[in-house]
Write a protein that holds these residues in place. Structure first.
Motif, PDB file in Angstrom:
ATOM      1  N   LYS A 129       0.670  -1.331   0.479  1.00 42.21           N
ATOM      2  CA  LYS A 129      -0.050  -0.132   0.140  1.00 42.21           C
ATOM      3  C   LYS A 129       1.058   1.451   0.760  1.00 42.21           C
ATOM      4  CE  LYS A 129      -1.862  -1.304   3.760  1.00 42.21           C
ATOM      5  NZ  LYS A 129      -2.943  -2.220   4.294  1.00 42.21           N
ATOM      6  N   LYS A 130       0.144   2.324  -0.541  1.00 38.34           N
ATOM      7  CA  LYS A 130       0.466   3.821  -0.935  1.00 38.34           C
ATOM      8  C   LYS A 130       0.790   5.198  -0.083  1.00 38.34           C
ATOM      9  CE  LYS A 130       2.644   2.683  -5.756  1.00 38.34           C
ATOM     10  NZ  LYS A 130       3.106   2.937  -6.417  1.00 38.34           N
ATOM     11  N   LEU A 131       1.249   5.106   1.148  1.00 39.59           N
ATOM     12  CA  LEU A 131       1.066   6.491   2.015  1.00 39.59           C
ATOM     13  C   LEU A 131       1.789   7.627   1.181  1.00 39.59           C
ATOM     14  CD1 LEU A 131       0.238   7.855   4.746  1.00 39.59           C
ATOM     15  CD2 LEU A 131       2.419   6.776   5.094  1.00 39.59           C
ATOM     16  N   PHE A 132       1.221   8.919   0.653  1.00 37.39           N
ATOM     17  CA  PHE A 132       1.075  10.366   1.010  1.00 37.39           C
ATOM     18  C   PHE A 132       1.396  10.603   1.996  1.00 37.39           C
ATOM     19  CE2 PHE A 132       0.144  14.204  -0.559  1.00 37.39           C
ATOM     20  CZ  PHE A 132       2.009  14.646  -2.055  1.00 37.39           C
ATOM     21  N   ILE A 133       2.055  11.808   3.038  1.00 38.97           N
ATOM     22  CA  ILE A 133       1.835  12.546   3.896  1.00 38.97           C
ATOM     23  C   ILE A 133       2.309  13.993   4.048  1.00 38.97           C
ATOM     24  CG2 ILE A 133       4.019  11.209   5.127  1.00 38.97           C
ATOM     25  CD1 ILE A 133       3.076  11.484   8.141  1.00 38.97           C
ATOM     26  N   GLU A 134       1.964  15.171   4.564  1.00 42.43           N
ATOM     27  CA  GLU A 134       2.108  16.084   4.464  1.00 42.43           C
ATOM     28  C   GLU A 134       2.737  16.644   5.925  1.00 42.43           C
ATOM     29  OE1 GLU A 134       1.105  18.997   0.100  1.00 42.43           O
ATOM     30  OE2 GLU A 134      -0.592  18.128   1.635  1.00 42.43           O
ATOM     31  N   SER A 135       3.193  17.367   6.342  1.00 42.08           N
ATOM     32  CA  SER A 135       3.713  18.194   7.612  1.00 42.08           C
ATOM     33  C   SER A 135       3.786  19.153   7.109  1.00 42.08           C
ATOM     34  CB  SER A 135       4.591  17.368   8.230  1.00 42.08           C
ATOM     35  OG  SER A 135       4.797  15.958   8.385  1.00 42.08           O
ATOM     36  N   TYR A 136       2.636  20.255   8.088  1.00 45.01           N
ATOM     37  CA  TYR A 136       2.596  21.584   8.121  1.00 45.01           C
ATOM     38  C   TYR A 136       2.895  21.955   9.981  1.00 45.01           C
ATOM     39  CZ  TYR A 136       0.421  22.189   3.868  1.00 45.01           C
ATOM     40  OH  TYR A 136      -0.215  21.776   2.952  1.00 45.01           O
ATOM     41  N   GLY A 137       3.917  23.281  10.317  1.00 39.92           N
ATOM     42  CA  GLY A 137       3.922  23.582  10.990  1.00 39.92           C
ATOM     43  C   GLY A 137       5.546  23.193  12.146  1.00 39.92           C
ATOM     44  N   CYS A 138       5.231  23.360  12.767  1.00 41.92           N
ATOM     45  CA  CYS A 138       6.466  23.266  14.070  1.00 41.92           C
ATOM     46  C   CYS A 138       7.247  22.177  13.900  1.00 41.92           C
ATOM     47  CB  CYS A 138       6.428  23.710  15.622  1.00 41.92           C
ATOM     48  SG  CYS A 138       5.776  21.726  16.291  1.00 41.92           S
ATOM     49  N   ALA A 139       8.518  21.936  14.144  1.00 40.31           N
ATOM     50  CA  ALA A 139       9.631  21.014  13.871  1.00 40.31           C
ATOM     51  C   ALA A 139       8.631  19.562  14.254  1.00 40.31           C
ATOM     52  CB  ALA A 139      10.388  20.855  14.022  1.00 40.31           C
ATOM     53  N   MET A 140       8.416  19.497  15.802  1.00 40.51           N
ATOM     54  CA  MET A 140       7.881  18.297  16.309  1.00 40.51           C
ATOM     55  C   MET A 140       6.378  17.697  15.185  1.00 40.51           C
ATOM     56  SD  MET A 140       7.942  16.554  19.327  1.00 40.51           S
ATOM     57  CE  MET A 140       8.519  17.584  20.995  1.00 40.51           C
ATOM     58  N   ASN A 141       5.806  18.614  14.637  1.00 42.49           N
ATOM     59  CA  ASN A 141       5.445  17.998  13.549  1.00 42.49           C
ATOM     60  C   ASN A 141       6.021  17.308  12.457  1.00 42.49           C
ATOM     61  OD1 ASN A 141       2.932  18.445  14.591  1.00 42.49           O
ATOM     62  ND2 ASN A 141       1.952  19.857  12.988  1.00 42.49           N
ATOM     63  N   PHE A 142       7.242  17.576  11.994  1.00 39.32           N
ATOM     64  CA  PHE A 142       7.657  17.163  11.126  1.00 39.32           C
ATOM     65  C   PHE A 142       8.366  15.509  12.059  1.00 39.32           C
ATOM     66  CE2 PHE A 142       7.512  20.850   8.800  1.00 39.32           C
ATOM     67  CZ  PHE A 142       7.467  20.787   8.389  1.00 39.32           C
ATOM     68  N   SER A 143       9.186  15.579  13.039  1.00 40.58           N
ATOM     69  CA  SER A 143       9.026  14.302  13.683  1.00 40.58           C
ATOM     70  C   SER A 143       8.166  13.471  13.924  1.00 40.58           C
ATOM     71  CB  SER A 143      10.027  14.864  15.366  1.00 40.58           C
ATOM     72  OG  SER A 143       9.944  13.909  16.018  1.00 40.58           O
ATOM     73  N   ASP A 144       7.043  14.045  14.461  1.00 42.31           N
ATOM     74  CA  ASP A 144       5.533  13.299  14.633  1.00 42.31           C
ATOM     75  C   ASP A 144       5.619  11.923  13.087  1.00 42.31           C
ATOM     76  OD1 ASP A 144       6.083  13.432  17.007  1.00 42.31           O
ATOM     77  OD2 ASP A 144       3.621  14.701  17.172  1.00 42.31           O
ATOM     78  N   SER A 145       5.826  12.937  12.031  1.00 40.53           N
ATOM     79  CA  SER A 145       5.565  12.906  11.073  1.00 40.53           C
ATOM     80  C   SER A 145       6.405  10.829  10.609  1.00 40.53           C
ATOM     81  CB  SER A 145       5.926  13.244  10.117  1.00 40.53           C
ATOM     82  OG  SER A 145       5.044  14.301   9.883  1.00 40.53           O
ATOM     83  N   GLU A 146       7.776  11.162  11.365  1.00 33.86           N
ATOM     84  CA  GLU A 146       8.665  10.051  11.046  1.00 33.86           C
ATOM     85  C   GLU A 146       8.086   8.538  11.843  1.00 33.86           C
ATOM     86  OE1 GLU A 146      12.999  12.286  10.085  1.00 33.86           O
ATOM     87  OE2 GLU A 146      12.157  11.850  12.029  1.00 33.86           O
ATOM     88  N   ILE A 147       7.814   9.312  13.045  1.00 30.95           N
ATOM     89  CA  ILE A 147       6.817   7.735  14.006  1.00 30.95           C
ATOM     90  C   ILE A 147       5.800   7.739  13.080  1.00 30.95           C
ATOM     91  CG2 ILE A 147       5.328   7.226  15.513  1.00 30.95           C
ATOM     92  CD1 ILE A 147       7.701  10.147  17.004  1.00 30.95           C
ATOM     93  N   VAL A 148       5.222   8.701  12.875  1.00 30.33           N
ATOM     94  CA  VAL A 148       3.396   7.910  11.563  1.00 30.33           C
ATOM     95  C   VAL A 148       3.767   6.921  11.071  1.00 30.33           C
ATOM     96  CG1 VAL A 148       1.800   8.365  10.746  1.00 30.33           C
ATOM     97  CG2 VAL A 148       1.916   9.621  12.411  1.00 30.33           C
ATOM     98  N   ALA A 149       5.363   7.327  10.152  1.00 30.56           N
ATOM     99  CA  ALA A 149       5.487   6.805   9.017  1.00 30.56           C
ATOM    100  C   ALA A 149       5.522   5.143   9.121  1.00 30.56           C
ATOM    101  CB  ALA A 149       6.663   7.834   7.740  1.00 30.56           C
TER     102      ALA A 149
END
Length: 481
Positions: free
Chosen positions: A24-44
């Motif tokens: 399956k394929k995931l497309f993920i975008e992040s907005y906001g502070c550095a913590m959101n970008f870090s959280d997206s790495e956890i989600v991925a």
């Protein structure tokens, strides 16, 4: 005007190494502070273990996630416009599922499912481990939501994937949440109470990054100076900890020293600090270790004592200036950056002039400056009238930006003739013949590529500058290599 991460990187789609077993394929975008970008790495990372590879192509995604920011109304409106784009794609690919993550999801909760008809799941910052279960609910044709805030979740047991990584720099989360109830800020409501991550899990993550060739990390938290690990959970419960827990507790200056000594060839940054929580002991650790970067992001928000009190900032103008003096004495080569809000409720011209005079006193290297944006649910929204006219907010903001531009230019000129150590991060945007990186003070430096490569620590003699960029000539590799 300097750009914050939400302006310079907003909407950045992220890439994960391909796993041939995932279908399956995931497309993920992040907005906001550095913590959101870090959280997206956890989600991925969580979704990689559940059959998803990431893609940069929105149209081919099975699952689209947007990690959101609620810090200002403009950020939320950006998300809603982005959802319109997803909706257009979903009309062509109706099997595609759309989820909203992060602070905006936490703030709006089920309201999001009602307002944005294309949204299938809503997941708050502390609920990412529940994503596989929520996706099962979506597959069964049901809306899915989990926005329950946690008192102990730090994701310390998740090994983040490094999305859009240059293989050189990485974020390492050390705290989550915030206990400082600033009247303008929605973060305590969207990210919950402050809790710290177990130090050994932090060291393990950094070791993994070092083994993979990373050269720089940023220790990340809403308020890093409040880091306190004692084997418990919330910082507020420390008073009830056992004597053994208190005797073995690790605070931020101890953690910073652990990392600096454990990885002497790795460069260390941290963000963000709160003036009321930064202790002199941290400054001495910074001064002691060459591999700890000499940059402190120290948000102040206003130079007026009256407005600081209205904001529930638990420091005065004088206390802040005293802290600046300590920084200049203990870490004399440190750069200092700021966050500043113009037009907070009841702000007068004198309050505004107090802000400008504080900026003149500090002469920040750079800053992140905004006009006040009323955030639903905050004390300021509930108890204070947003009474400063928009035209006045914007005029004051422009005066703040203009002064910061002058101060940035002043600080940049101080580097001319100096030799600074630069970690090469990428090819310069303006010339393929030049490299770009940052010095210890978090200032961008551009210089001719010669025979150097990305990931090298290079000593560069600064010959010219703009208000935001230093330019120079390489004089050789530094001892950090």
């Amino acid at each position: 005007m300097e750009k914050s991460i939400d302006e310079s990187k907003q909407g950045e789609s992220l890439v994960l190494e391909y796993n041939p077993e995932n279908t399956k394929k995931l497309f993920i975008e992040s907005y906001g502070c550095a913590m959101n970008f870090s959280d997206s790495e956890i989600v991925a990372s969580i979704l990689s273990a559940n059959g998803y590879n990431t893609t940069q192509t929105l149209e081919e995604a099975d699952l689209v996630l947007v990690n959101t920011c609620s810090i200002r109304d403009k950020a939320e409106q950006t998300i809603r416009k982005r959802l319109e784009k997803y909706n257009a794609v979903k009309r062509v690919n109706p099997k595609m599922k759309v989820g909203v993550l992060g602070c905006m999801a936490e703030r709006l909760k089920s309201q999001f499912l009602e307002e944005e008809k294309i949204v299938d799941l809503v997941v708050g910052p502390d609920a990412y481990k529940d994503l596989p279960n929520l996706l099962s609910e979506v597959s069964a044709g049901r809306d899915a939501i989990n926005v329950i805030l946690s008192k102990d979740e730090t994701y310390g047991d998740i090994s983040p994937v490094r999305l859009m990584s240059n293989g050189i720099t990485a974020l390492v989360s050390i705290t989550r949440g915030c206990d400082n109830m600033c009247t303008f800020c929605v973060v305590p409501f969207t990210r919950g109470r402050e809790r710290s991550r177990e130090p050994q899990s932090i060291m393990k993550e950094i070791q993994d990054l070092w083994d993979k060739g990373f050269k720089e990390i940023t220790l990340l938290g809403q308020n890093v100076d409040s880091f306190l690990w004692y084997g418990g959970g919330l910082k507020k419960d420390f008073t009830n900890a056992s004597e053994m827990q208190k005797s073995t507790a690790v605070d931020f200056d101890q953690l910073l020293e652990m990392v600096a000594m454990g990885f002497p060839k790795m460069r260390i940054r941290f963000s963000t600090s709160n003036p009321q929580d930064m202790h002199e002991s941290v400054l001495h650790v910074i001064a002691k270790h060459d591999n700890i970067c000499k940059h402190i992001h120290l948000p102040v928000q206003s130079g007026s004592n009256r407005i600081l009190k209205e904001m529930n900032r638990l420091h005065t103008r004088e206390e802040y200036m005293n802290l600046i003096d300590k920084i200049r004495t203990i870490v004399p080569n440190a750069s200092i950056s700021q966050d500043m809000i113009s037009g907070f409720p009841t702000e007068t011209e004198q309050d505004h002039q107090d802000t400008l005079s504080l900026m003149d006193y500090v002469k920040y290297n750079f800053g992140y400056m905004y006009s006040y944006s009323e955030r639903p649910g905050t004390l300021a929204e509930r108890k204070m009238e947003d009474d400063v006219p928009e035209v006045t907010k914007l005029r004051r903001l422009q005066e703040i930006v203009d002064l910061q531009q002058q101060n940035s230019w002043y600080r940049s000129q101080e580097f001319i003739g100096q030799i600074v150590e630069v970690l090469v991060e990428k090819i310069s945007k303006k010339s393929i013949e030049e490299f770009s990186g940052r010095n210890s003070q978090n200032i961008t430096v551009v210089f001719p590529k010669e025979n150097f490569k990305i990931g090298d620590f290079v000593n560069v003699k600064i010959t010219s500058c703009t208000s935001g960029t230093l330019k120079g000539e390489a004089v050789g590799l530094s001892e950090m290599n």
